[in-house]
Design a protein around this motif. Structure first.
Motif, PDB file in Angstrom:
ATOM      1  N   VAL A 115      -2.496  10.817   9.720  1.00  0.00           N
ATOM      2  CA  VAL A 115      -3.573  11.497   9.001  1.00  0.00           C
ATOM      3  C   VAL A 115      -3.067  12.817   8.424  1.00  0.00           C
ATOM      4  O   VAL A 115      -3.379  13.173   7.288  1.00  0.00           O
ATOM      5  N   SER A 116      -2.267  13.536   9.185  1.00  0.00           N
ATOM      6  CA  SER A 116      -1.727  14.803   8.693  1.00  0.00           C
ATOM      7  C   SER A 116      -0.794  14.581   7.505  1.00  0.00           C
ATOM      8  O   SER A 116      -0.850  15.324   6.513  1.00  0.00           O
ATOM      9  N   VAL A 117       0.051  13.573   7.568  1.00  0.00           N
ATOM     10  CA  VAL A 117       0.938  13.271   6.442  1.00  0.00           C
ATOM     11  C   VAL A 117       0.115  12.893   5.210  1.00  0.00           C
ATOM     12  O   VAL A 117       0.389  13.360   4.093  1.00  0.00           O
ATOM     13  N   LEU A 118      -0.917  12.068   5.401  1.00  0.00           N
ATOM     14  CA  LEU A 118      -1.749  11.674   4.264  1.00  0.00           C
ATOM     15  C   LEU A 118      -2.501  12.864   3.681  1.00  0.00           C
ATOM     16  O   LEU A 118      -2.649  12.965   2.455  1.00  0.00           O
ATOM     17  N   LEU A 119      -2.969  13.780   4.521  1.00  0.00           N
ATOM     18  CA  LEU A 119      -3.605  15.003   4.012  1.00  0.00           C
ATOM     19  C   LEU A 119      -2.612  15.842   3.209  1.00  0.00           C
ATOM     20  O   LEU A 119      -2.965  16.420   2.182  1.00  0.00           O
ATOM     21  N   GLY A 120      -1.374  15.895   3.691  1.00  0.00           N
ATOM     22  CA  GLY A 120      -0.345  16.608   2.955  1.00  0.00           C
ATOM     23  C   GLY A 120      -0.092  16.001   1.588  1.00  0.00           C
ATOM     24  O   GLY A 120       0.069  16.715   0.594  1.00  0.00           O
ATOM     25  N   VAL A 121      -0.104  14.673   1.513  1.00  0.00           N
ATOM     26  CA  VAL A 121       0.080  14.002   0.225  1.00  0.00           C
ATOM     27  C   VAL A 121      -1.109  14.279  -0.690  1.00  0.00           C
ATOM     28  O   VAL A 121      -0.940  14.490  -1.898  1.00  0.00           O
ATOM     29  N   VAL A 122      -2.326  14.312  -0.141  1.00  0.00           N
ATOM     30  CA  VAL A 122      -3.510  14.633  -0.954  1.00  0.00           C
ATOM     31  C   VAL A 122      -3.375  16.034  -1.540  1.00  0.00           C
ATOM     32  O   VAL A 122      -3.684  16.268  -2.710  1.00  0.00           O
ATOM     33  N   VAL A 123      -2.899  16.968  -0.740  1.00  0.00           N
ATOM     34  CA  VAL A 123      -2.739  18.347  -1.218  1.00  0.00           C
ATOM     35  C   VAL A 123      -1.633  18.424  -2.267  1.00  0.00           C
ATOM     36  O   VAL A 123      -1.767  19.131  -3.265  1.00  0.00           O
ATOM     37  N   LEU A 124      -0.554  17.682  -2.061  1.00  0.00           N
ATOM     38  CA  LEU A 124       0.575  17.749  -2.989  1.00  0.00           C
ATOM     39  C   LEU A 124       0.338  16.975  -4.284  1.00  0.00           C
ATOM     40  O   LEU A 124       0.891  17.332  -5.324  1.00  0.00           O
ATOM     41  N   ALA A 125      -0.451  15.908  -4.227  1.00  0.00           N
ATOM     42  CA  ALA A 125      -0.703  15.086  -5.420  1.00  0.00           C
ATOM     43  C   ALA A 125      -2.207  14.905  -5.606  1.00  0.00           C
ATOM     44  O   ALA A 125      -2.745  13.841  -5.323  1.00  0.00           O
ATOM     45  N   PRO A 126      -2.888  15.918  -6.091  1.00  0.00           N
ATOM     46  CA  PRO A 126      -4.352  15.867  -6.133  1.00  0.00           C
ATOM     47  C   PRO A 126      -4.951  15.193  -7.371  1.00  0.00           C
ATOM     48  O   PRO A 126      -5.804  15.758  -8.038  1.00  0.00           O
ATOM     49  N   ASN A 127      -4.516  13.983  -7.692  1.00  0.00           N
ATOM     50  CA  ASN A 127      -5.203  13.269  -8.771  1.00  0.00           C
ATOM     51  C   ASN A 127      -6.270  12.358  -8.158  1.00  0.00           C
ATOM     52  O   ASN A 127      -6.220  12.035  -6.973  1.00  0.00           O
ATOM     53  N   ALA A 128      -7.219  11.942  -8.947  1.00  0.00           N
ATOM     54  CA  ALA A 128      -8.397  11.241  -8.433  1.00  0.00           C
ATOM     55  C   ALA A 128      -8.043   9.929  -7.728  1.00  0.00           C
ATOM     56  O   ALA A 128      -8.568   9.644  -6.649  1.00  0.00           O
ATOM     57  N   THR A 129      -7.171   9.158  -8.305  1.00  0.00           N
ATOM     58  CA  THR A 129      -6.803   7.878  -7.700  1.00  0.00           C
ATOM     59  C   THR A 129      -6.130   8.077  -6.349  1.00  0.00           C
ATOM     60  O   THR A 129      -6.468   7.407  -5.372  1.00  0.00           O
ATOM     61  N   ALA A 130      -5.183   8.999  -6.281  1.00  0.00           N
ATOM     62  CA  ALA A 130      -4.482   9.257  -5.026  1.00  0.00           C
ATOM     63  C   ALA A 130      -5.439   9.766  -3.961  1.00  0.00           C
ATOM     64  O   ALA A 130      -5.365   9.353  -2.795  1.00  0.00           O
ATOM     65  N   VAL A 131      -6.347  10.648  -4.335  1.00  0.00           N
ATOM     66  CA  VAL A 131      -7.292  11.198  -3.367  1.00  0.00           C
ATOM     67  C   VAL A 131      -8.188  10.103  -2.804  1.00  0.00           C
ATOM     68  O   VAL A 131      -8.394  10.016  -1.590  1.00  0.00           O
ATOM     69  N   VAL A 132      -8.709   9.236  -3.661  1.00  0.00           N
ATOM     70  CA  VAL A 132      -9.594   8.158  -3.192  1.00  0.00           C
ATOM     71  C   VAL A 132      -8.840   7.213  -2.265  1.00  0.00           C
ATOM     72  O   VAL A 132      -9.318   6.876  -1.178  1.00  0.00           O
ATOM     73  N   VAL A 133      -7.661   6.787  -2.665  1.00  0.00           N
ATOM     74  CA  VAL A 133      -6.882   5.853  -1.853  1.00  0.00           C
ATOM     75  C   VAL A 133      -6.504   6.490  -0.514  1.00  0.00           C
ATOM     76  O   VAL A 133      -6.624   5.853   0.544  1.00  0.00           O
ATOM     77  N   LEU A 134      -6.070   7.723  -0.537  1.00  0.00           N
ATOM     78  CA  LEU A 134      -5.645   8.366   0.700  1.00  0.00           C
ATOM     79  C   LEU A 134      -6.816   8.691   1.626  1.00  0.00           C
ATOM     80  O   LEU A 134      -6.688   8.589   2.840  1.00  0.00           O
ATOM     81  N   VAL A 135      -7.966   9.049   1.074  1.00  0.00           N
ATOM     82  CA  VAL A 135      -9.139   9.290   1.919  1.00  0.00           C
ATOM     83  C   VAL A 135      -9.595   7.989   2.568  1.00  0.00           C
ATOM     84  O   VAL A 135      -9.948   7.969   3.757  1.00  0.00           O
ATOM     85  N   VAL A 136      -9.566   6.893   1.834  1.00  0.00           N
ATOM     86  CA  VAL A 136      -9.909   5.593   2.426  1.00  0.00           C
ATOM     87  C   VAL A 136      -8.910   5.244   3.536  1.00  0.00           C
ATOM     88  O   VAL A 136      -9.298   4.777   4.620  1.00  0.00           O
ATOM     89  N   ALA A 137      -7.630   5.487   3.308  1.00  0.00           N
ATOM     90  CA  ALA A 137      -6.611   5.219   4.322  1.00  0.00           C
ATOM     91  C   ALA A 137      -6.830   6.080   5.561  1.00  0.00           C
ATOM     92  O   ALA A 137      -6.689   5.609   6.697  1.00  0.00           O
ATOM     93  N   ILE A 138      -7.195   7.342   5.382  1.00  0.00           N
ATOM     94  CA  ILE A 138      -7.454   8.240   6.513  1.00  0.00           C
ATOM     95  C   ILE A 138      -8.655   7.753   7.312  1.00  0.00           C
ATOM     96  O   ILE A 138      -8.611   7.678   8.550  1.00  0.00           O
ATOM     97  N   VAL A 139      -9.730   7.397   6.635  1.00  0.00           N
ATOM     98  CA  VAL A 139     -10.935   6.927   7.328  1.00  0.00           C
ATOM     99  C   VAL A 139     -10.635   5.642   8.095  1.00  0.00           C
ATOM    100  O   VAL A 139     -11.022   5.503   9.269  1.00  0.00           O
ATOM    101  N   LEU A 140      -9.946   4.707   7.464  1.00  0.00           N
ATOM    102  CA  LEU A 140      -9.602   3.463   8.157  1.00  0.00           C
ATOM    103  C   LEU A 140      -8.701   3.723   9.353  1.00  0.00           C
ATOM    104  O   LEU A 140      -8.852   3.103  10.413  1.00  0.00           O
ATOM    105  N   GLN A 141      -7.779   4.640   9.212  1.00  0.00           N
ATOM    106  CA  GLN A 141      -6.890   5.000  10.323  1.00  0.00           C
ATOM    107  C   GLN A 141      -7.686   5.567  11.487  1.00  0.00           C
ATOM    108  O   GLN A 141      -7.469   5.196  12.637  1.00  0.00           O
ATOM    109  N   LEU A 142      -8.608   6.462  11.199  1.00  0.00           N
ATOM    110  CA  LEU A 142      -9.387   7.090  12.268  1.00  0.00           C
ATOM    111  C   LEU A 142     -10.353   6.113  12.935  1.00  0.00           C
ATOM    112  O   LEU A 142     -10.735   6.314  14.085  1.00  0.00           O
TER     113      LEU A 142
END
Length: 113
Positions: A48-75
């Motif tokens: 989750v921390s790595v994915l949050l880091g990627v969201v911060v480093l690459a803040p485009n809409a597609t990446a944010v949606v995909v990574l937030v879904v991945a974080i929620v599924l992980q949790l």
């Protein structure tokens, strides 16, 4: 270097550190129950921390949606899978490490009525 880059790098580094701690726990802890707990906690928080880091480093809409879904599924899935691994170990008769205290037993080792 911007604050966004520093924050993203900190999240990624923290995630890698947590995943490493989980790997060390997998190798060093004495029984399957401790190992499953270490891996489930450390690896899920690390990912989750790595994915949050990627969201911060690459803040485009597609990446944010995909990574937030991945974080929620992980949790949602990691605690369930960690519990099921422990349950399977218990059902298969995996021994506890000496000195482990089981809930539901008194000092004499008999279970309550």
């Amino acid at each position: 270097m911007t604050a966004q880059t520093v924050l993203g790098d900190v999240f990624v580094a923290l995630g890698v550190l947590l995943i490493g701690v989980g790997a060390v726990g997998l190798l060093r802890l004495p029984d399957v129950y401790n190992r499953a707990n270490a891996v489930a906690k450390a690896a899920s928080l690390g990912l989750v921390s790595v994915l949050l880091g990627v969201v911060v480093l690459a803040p485009n809409a597609t990446a944010v949606v995909v990574l937030v879904v991945a974080i929620v599924l992980q949790l949602f899935t990691v605690p369930i899978s960690g519990h099921e691994i422990g349950r399977a170990a218990h059902r298969s008769g995996a021994p506890l490490v000496a000195g482990t205290r089981q809930e539901g037993t008194d000092a004499g080792g008999s279970s309550p009525p």
